[in-house]
Scaffold this motif. Structure first.
Motif, mmCIF file in Angstrom:
data_model
loop_
_atom_site.group_PDB
_atom_site.id
_atom_site.type_symbol
_atom_site.label_atom_id
_atom_site.label_comp_id
_atom_site.label_asym_id
_atom_site.label_seq_id
_atom_site.Cartn_x
_atom_site.Cartn_y
_atom_site.Cartn_z
ATOM 1 N N SER A 271 10.746 -13.281 2.634
ATOM 2 C CA SER A 271 10.496 -11.844 2.538
ATOM 3 C C SER A 271 10.175 -11.300 3.928
ATOM 4 O O SER A 271 9.622 -12.003 4.782
ATOM 5 N N ALA B 274 9.401 -7.486 6.422
ATOM 6 C CA ALA B 274 9.058 -6.073 6.516
ATOM 7 C C ALA B 274 9.313 -5.617 7.944
ATOM 8 O O ALA B 274 9.075 -6.369 8.896
ATOM 9 N N GLU B 275 9.822 -4.395 8.075
ATOM 10 C CA GLU B 275 10.105 -3.835 9.397
ATOM 11 C C GLU B 275 9.450 -2.466 9.523
ATOM 12 O O GLU B 275 9.274 -1.742 8.539
ATOM 13 N N LEU C 35 2.253 -4.190 10.190
ATOM 14 C CA LEU C 35 3.126 -5.105 9.453
ATOM 15 C C LEU C 35 2.347 -6.244 8.809
ATOM 16 O O LEU C 35 2.690 -6.697 7.713
ATOM 17 N N ARG D 195 12.384 -2.908 3.401
ATOM 18 C CA ARG D 195 11.671 -4.184 3.206
ATOM 19 C C ARG D 195 12.525 -5.112 2.353
ATOM 20 O O ARG D 195 13.120 -4.675 1.356
ATOM 21 N N ARG D 196 12.613 -6.396 2.765
ATOM 22 C CA ARG D 196 13.427 -7.359 2.034
ATOM 23 C C ARG D 196 12.537 -8.324 1.285
ATOM 24 O O ARG D 196 11.677 -8.956 1.873
ATOM 25 N N ASP E 97 7.670 2.825 8.027
ATOM 26 C CA ASP E 97 8.259 1.586 7.541
ATOM 27 C C ASP E 97 9.767 1.749 7.405
ATOM 28 O O ASP E 97 10.272 2.828 7.066
ATOM 29 N N VAL F 184 1.220 -4.841 5.653
ATOM 30 C CA VAL F 184 2.312 -4.659 4.692
ATOM 31 C C VAL F 184 2.752 -5.994 4.099
ATOM 32 O O VAL F 184 3.075 -6.095 2.909
ATOM 33 N N LEU F 185 2.780 -7.040 4.937
ATOM 34 C CA LEU F 185 3.241 -8.363 4.511
ATOM 35 C C LEU F 185 2.162 -9.390 4.887
ATOM 36 O O LEU F 185 2.273 -10.092 5.893
ATOM 37 N N LYS G 115 9.321 -6.665 13.285
ATOM 38 C CA LYS G 115 9.803 -7.314 12.069
ATOM 39 C C LYS G 115 8.919 -8.515 11.770
ATOM 40 O O LYS G 115 8.769 -9.408 12.602
ATOM 41 N N THR H 209 8.088 -11.690 9.067
ATOM 42 C CA THR H 209 8.754 -12.518 8.061
ATOM 43 C C THR H 209 7.790 -13.544 7.500
ATOM 44 O O THR H 209 6.997 -14.137 8.247
#
Length: 360
Positions: free
Chosen positions: A297, A299-300, A144, A357-358, A354, A147-148, A290, A292
């Motif tokens: 934004s 990602a999980e 994660l 994703r917000r 994944d 990813v973020l 998760k 943040t």
């Protein structure tokens, strides 16, 4: 791959998880030296698997040093790790032997982390949590963070389906009255069990409720692996355990009085040493993460794997093999720091994917 030369060892192979790890390691073609404090017990396990064995009690430093002679990496499978890790790690530093263990509690990780400089100077790697302790959660955390990259908050949750060992149950019950930690602003802050609730996917199309687990080593390991400053840890607990976790801090005598300890001890002794082979094959684990970022934004990701003890045995055997062949970085290290998420995915039946994703 068969690894000859017996440069790896397992301490505590006579316990449930130690013997299971030995069985899995042998199935992978490894030939660890088995070390234990009782000659009859360790000899029996060693003969069953046609492995070399040595005897050493941890209160005899000379004997432990001799047992580690010629060993490049030892796995400590003997809990409680708050008792066994210190003397075995001392011996590893004296003999320049890399150290792995199966702990999963933050206090045990902190004790090892504080020895980082000493470990680097001795050219020794110490990696606690080499099983379900943190291998899958560490993998999700590092994934994660990739990813973020701007994430500053991380929630890690897990659910296990299967049996429980006598040792794990004893550790859980003993810890219920005590406070643990969560990480806030880069610092460890006191926290109590079941303070908060979350709902996570169960990997089967449904959801499961998880509650604060303040003893999880992830508040130490995930911070080391990712640099994320706020980390919260959650676990799916049976209803009665959740209720007891809420009551225990207010009435610790329910668990700590002499009569309570007697009753709990009798109940624990009635438990089997660990899950049966049928429970191992039928069990499963789910890890949800998760991350943040400050802009909102998120990602999980979800990791699904085999039963927790089976996961531990496979991950530990893989770590023994990798470390024995040179995959070691001196100092206090986490599994994902050295091996990335790939280590968890090397466990048979494990997948990581994944979720939605917000964006901010």
């Amino acid at each position: 791959m068969t690894m000859h030369g017996n440069t790896m060892a397992i301490y505590g192979a006579t316990g449930y998880i130690g013997e299971l790890t030995t069985r899995i390691a042998v199935g992978k073609g490894l030939e660890p030296v088995l070390i234990g404090r009782g000659k009859p017990q360790v000899e029996e396990i060693a003969r069953r698997h046609d492995l070399p064995w040595r005897v050493a009690a941890l209160d005899d430093p000379h004997a432990v040093d001799e047992a580690l002679r010629g060993i490049s990496v030892v796995l400590n499978a003997a809990g409680p790790f708050g008792t066994t890790a210190g003397p075995l790690l001392d011996a590893c530093i004296r003999t320049r032997t890399h150290y792995l263990d199966l702990s999963g509690e933050a206090v045990d990780f902190e004790a090892v982390r504080r020895r980082h400089t000493e470990l680097v100077e001795a050219d020794v790697m110490a990696m606690p949590g080499g099983g379900f302790g943190v291998v899958p959660t560490d993998a999700v955390a590092v994934h994660l963070a990739g990813v973020l990259p701007g994430a500053t908050s991380l929630e890690l949750s897990f659910q296990t389906v299967g049996g429980v060992s006598r040792g794990t149950a004893g550790t859980l019950v003993a810890g219920l009255p005590a406070a643990g930690w969560q990480r806030r602003g880069g610092a460890l802050v006191p926290s109590r069990a079941a303070e908060q609730r979350r709902t996570i996917p169960d990997g089967l199309g449904g959801h499961v409720t998880v509650v604060t687990n303040p003893w999880r080593a992830d508040v130490v390991s995930a911070a080391e692996s990712t640099g994320i400053s706020d980390i919260s840890t959650f676990t799916a607990m049976p209803g009665p355990v959740t209720a007891l976790a809420r009551i225990a801090p207010k009435a610790p005598w329910l668990l700590t009085s002499r009569s309570a300890r007697g009753v709990l001890g009798a109940l624990l002794r009635r438990l089997p040493p660990g899950p049966s082979d049928q429970q191992l094959s039928a069990g499963r684990t789910v890890v949800h993460g998760k991350a943040t970022a400050p802009d909102g934004s998120a990602a999980e990701a979800i990791l699904i794997g085999p039963e927790a003890y089976l996961f531990t045995a496979h991950a530990a055997a893989e770590l023994l093999a990798r470390t024995a062949t040179g995959a070691a970085v001196p100092g206090f290290r986490t599994p994902a720091q050295v091996h990335g998420p790939d280590l968890a995915l090397a466990v048979p039946g494990t997948s990581l994917r994944d979720l939605a994703r917000r964006a901010s």
